[in-house]
Write a protein that holds these residues in place. Sequence first.
Motif, PDB file in Angstrom:
ATOM      1  N   GLN A 235       0.849  -1.188   0.000  1.00  0.00           N
ATOM      2  CA  GLN A 235       0.000   0.000   0.000  1.00  0.00           C
ATOM      3  C   GLN A 235       0.888   1.242   0.000  1.00  0.00           C
ATOM      4  O   GLN A 235       1.701   1.431   0.899  1.00  0.00           O
ATOM      5  N   LEU A 236       0.744   2.057  -1.011  1.00  0.00           N
ATOM      6  CA  LEU A 236       1.497   3.295  -1.136  1.00  0.00           C
ATOM      7  C   LEU A 236       0.559   4.461  -0.849  1.00  0.00           C
ATOM      8  O   LEU A 236      -0.487   4.596  -1.484  1.00  0.00           O
ATOM      9  N   VAL A 237       0.934   5.306   0.112  1.00  0.00           N
ATOM     10  CA  VAL A 237       0.136   6.465   0.494  1.00  0.00           C
ATOM     11  C   VAL A 237       0.952   7.721   0.223  1.00  0.00           C
ATOM     12  O   VAL A 237       2.019   7.911   0.822  1.00  0.00           O
ATOM     13  N   TYR A 238       0.453   8.546  -0.683  1.00  0.00           N
ATOM     14  CA  TYR A 238       1.113   9.810  -1.005  1.00  0.00           C
ATOM     15  C   TYR A 238       0.204  10.933  -0.503  1.00  0.00           C
ATOM     16  O   TYR A 238      -0.857  11.178  -1.056  1.00  0.00           O
ATOM     17  N   GLN A 239       0.635  11.579   0.580  1.00  0.00           N
ATOM     18  CA  GLN A 239      -0.163  12.647   1.187  1.00  0.00           C
ATOM     19  C   GLN A 239       0.082  13.942   0.415  1.00  0.00           C
ATOM     20  O   GLN A 239       1.097  14.616   0.597  1.00  0.00           O
ATOM     21  N   LEU A 240      -0.860  14.280  -0.475  1.00  0.00           N
ATOM     22  CA  LEU A 240      -0.715  15.447  -1.337  1.00  0.00           C
ATOM     23  C   LEU A 240      -0.700  16.734  -0.533  1.00  0.00           C
ATOM     24  O   LEU A 240       0.049  17.657  -0.833  1.00  0.00           O
ATOM     25  N   ASN A 241      -1.530  16.791   0.496  1.00  0.00           N
ATOM     26  CA  ASN A 241      -1.570  17.910   1.432  1.00  0.00           C
ATOM     27  C   ASN A 241      -2.312  17.432   2.664  1.00  0.00           C
ATOM     28  O   ASN A 241      -2.585  16.225   2.807  1.00  0.00           O
ATOM     29  N   ASN A 242      -2.669  18.356   3.552  1.00  0.00           N
ATOM     30  CA  ASN A 242      -3.351  17.958   4.788  1.00  0.00           C
ATOM     31  C   ASN A 242      -4.755  17.420   4.539  1.00  0.00           C
ATOM     32  O   ASN A 242      -5.343  16.792   5.422  1.00  0.00           O
ATOM     33  N   ASN A 243      -5.302  17.666   3.347  1.00  0.00           N
ATOM     34  CA  ASN A 243      -6.693  17.311   3.083  1.00  0.00           C
ATOM     35  C   ASN A 243      -6.871  16.228   2.028  1.00  0.00           C
ATOM     36  O   ASN A 243      -8.008  15.835   1.756  1.00  0.00           O
ATOM     37  N   SER A 244      -5.800  15.743   1.433  1.00  0.00           N
ATOM     38  CA  SER A 244      -5.997  14.757   0.371  1.00  0.00           C
ATOM     39  C   SER A 244      -4.800  13.827   0.260  1.00  0.00           C
ATOM     40  O   SER A 244      -3.671  14.184   0.604  1.00  0.00           O
ATOM     41  N   SER A 245      -5.085  12.627  -0.246  1.00  0.00           N
ATOM     42  CA  SER A 245      -4.053  11.609  -0.450  1.00  0.00           C
ATOM     43  C   SER A 245      -4.356  10.837  -1.726  1.00  0.00           C
ATOM     44  O   SER A 245      -5.521  10.662  -2.112  1.00  0.00           O
ATOM     45  N   ALA A 246      -3.298  10.352  -2.361  1.00  0.00           N
ATOM     46  CA  ALA A 246      -3.409   9.395  -3.450  1.00  0.00           C
ATOM     47  C   ALA A 246      -2.897   8.057  -2.923  1.00  0.00           C
ATOM     48  O   ALA A 246      -1.813   7.990  -2.342  1.00  0.00           O
ATOM     49  N   VAL A 247      -3.680   7.006  -3.114  1.00  0.00           N
ATOM     50  CA  VAL A 247      -3.368   5.702  -2.527  1.00  0.00           C
ATOM     51  C   VAL A 247      -3.399   4.633  -3.610  1.00  0.00           C
ATOM     52  O   VAL A 247      -4.332   4.574  -4.418  1.00  0.00           O
ATOM     53  N   GLY A 248      -2.375   3.797  -3.630  1.00  0.00           N
ATOM     54  CA  GLY A 248      -2.343   2.632  -4.496  1.00  0.00           C
ATOM     55  C   GLY A 248      -2.176   1.371  -3.655  1.00  0.00           C
ATOM     56  O   GLY A 248      -1.336   1.329  -2.756  1.00  0.00           O
ATOM     57  N   ILE A 249      -2.983   0.352  -3.927  1.00  0.00           N
ATOM     58  CA  ILE A 249      -2.957  -0.888  -3.149  1.00  0.00           C
ATOM     59  C   ILE A 249      -2.919  -2.080  -4.100  1.00  0.00           C
ATOM     60  O   ILE A 249      -3.688  -2.130  -5.070  1.00  0.00           O
ATOM     61  N   VAL A 250      -2.022  -3.029  -3.823  1.00  0.00           N
ATOM     62  CA  VAL A 250      -1.975  -4.281  -4.572  1.00  0.00           C
ATOM     63  C   VAL A 250      -2.034  -5.431  -3.572  1.00  0.00           C
ATOM     64  O   VAL A 250      -1.201  -5.510  -2.660  1.00  0.00           O
ATOM     65  N   ASN A 251      -3.026  -6.300  -3.734  1.00  0.00           N
ATOM     66  CA  ASN A 251      -3.138  -7.525  -2.952  1.00  0.00           C
ATOM     67  C   ASN A 251      -2.971  -8.704  -3.901  1.00  0.00           C
ATOM     68  O   ASN A 251      -3.743  -8.843  -4.877  1.00  0.00           O
TER      69      ASN A 251
END
Length: 539
Positions: A394-410
Amino acid sequence: MLRSLSCLFTVLFSCAVQAECTDISPQQQAELPDDVTIGSISYRRNNVFDLTEKGTFWLHRFANYSHIITKEPTVQDDLLFLQGAALNLQELEETERLLRNRAYIRDAAISVSQYCPQSNSVNVLVETWDNWSLLPKIDFSSEGGETDYSIGIADDNLLGSGNQLQLDYAKDSERTGYLLSFASPNIFGTHWNALTRYADNSDGESYHFTLTRPFYRLSSPWAFSLDLEKNKEEISDYLLGDEINLYDRELKWFESYVGFKLAQRANHIHRLNIGFTLNDTNFQQTELTVYDLPPERNLSAIWLEYQLLVSDYRKLFNINQFNRVEDINLGWQARLRLGRLQSWLGADDAGWQLDTELAKVWQLNNDIFLLGNSRYQALWLSGVNQHLFSNQLQLVYQLNNNSSAVGIVNAEFGRQLFQDEALYLGGDTGLRAFPLYYQRGDSRIVATAEYRYFTDWSILQLLDVGFAGFADAGRSWGAKQDFDSNIDDGVLFGVGGGIRLLSSHSSRGTMIHIDLTHPFSDNPKLDAWQWRVTAKKRF
């Protein structure tokens, strides 16, 4: 006259004592002498709602009035430090994490409030904020054409004691039934915990009893567990989300182990567990059984388990939740269990079991986190060579205090899995635009790309609001089965978006997902767009 002088002396003495101690900031804690001791411990226990906040009204006042605040002895039982002991700031931080892990406590803060140089001691303040714990339990979810609900009552902090009592009636895609359970997370402050659960379901009765003294703190020298369960339930085989076969499965399970801390060097902790497991699974036909039953199995074994924990905990935000502290360990966590099946315990045949797991969280920079978990399970005995290799990234990229881009591979790769433990793919396993149990196999992969937006909106201070947009892709394949279909037997795609409503002051911490999804499918039974409502613990 003498009484007046006595009162004056008392006041002057009190002022003198108070003058000995000075307030200190969190930054000054690190500058305290090494041999400082804990002179006193004070408590500040906060109710569910802060009535000084703007927007509070009669509902919040009634909630506070009717709520029994967690009692001081209940909080005190979880402390990992004592009055008069040497001050250890790591123990204060560890106690904070332990308290936040209690369902009935929303947040906790433990700090050194004052330093008294004359006695070389400090005053420690323990502050907690309660969750609402008496819940008329009404859970509802609808996804993939299935409607699940649960109605009952639960108290996760019975009379402020931290104990849990639950009674409910529930219906899901598999069964309906009644449940009664009682759990105590810290029996009389001994750090033993217990769970007793009884369920009377449409497909049979079940009960579960657990008594455990876990490694409740990093330095715990030993642990013990006893786990007893009997469960009878209906198992269904599905094709494209439709039930095509039904049979009964009865599980009899007993496991017990004792654990020891082998060594601790700085933040590296090594542990060893020694135990045995009685695992007996039987199957019976029903009126709706169409295909052959799975073979019965007894996998009773004795085993050794090694554990490694590298402690590097951080207070993070907006990783799996939002608007609350998440205690996440950035250190390595590993375990390896090797078991030997024993005929004298009831096992069908001699053989070996292996179960190993490795987890790590990397902070790649200030805004990017990578969470990884891998597990390998294997079973070797006569006629069986079973493997299951599971991975999650799971990759979490916190764009700012109010938003994130998340990628998940199972990704899960299996071989010769038991028929009743096949890997299904559908709405509850990450492919949100498709029905439950849509594809079936011994292996499956699901990949998700998601944009998350966290707001500061709150509905009556009861539900915090967030939004998500997502795209999912996945496939399950490889199971040996008596039924098959050439519809949607390849990679499946779906997109959607929706609202996240976090029950921010509830002990269950439930997050309601309300999504509008669209599957890309050649199945004429699937709607182009459909609403999906679920209750989860994660964003």
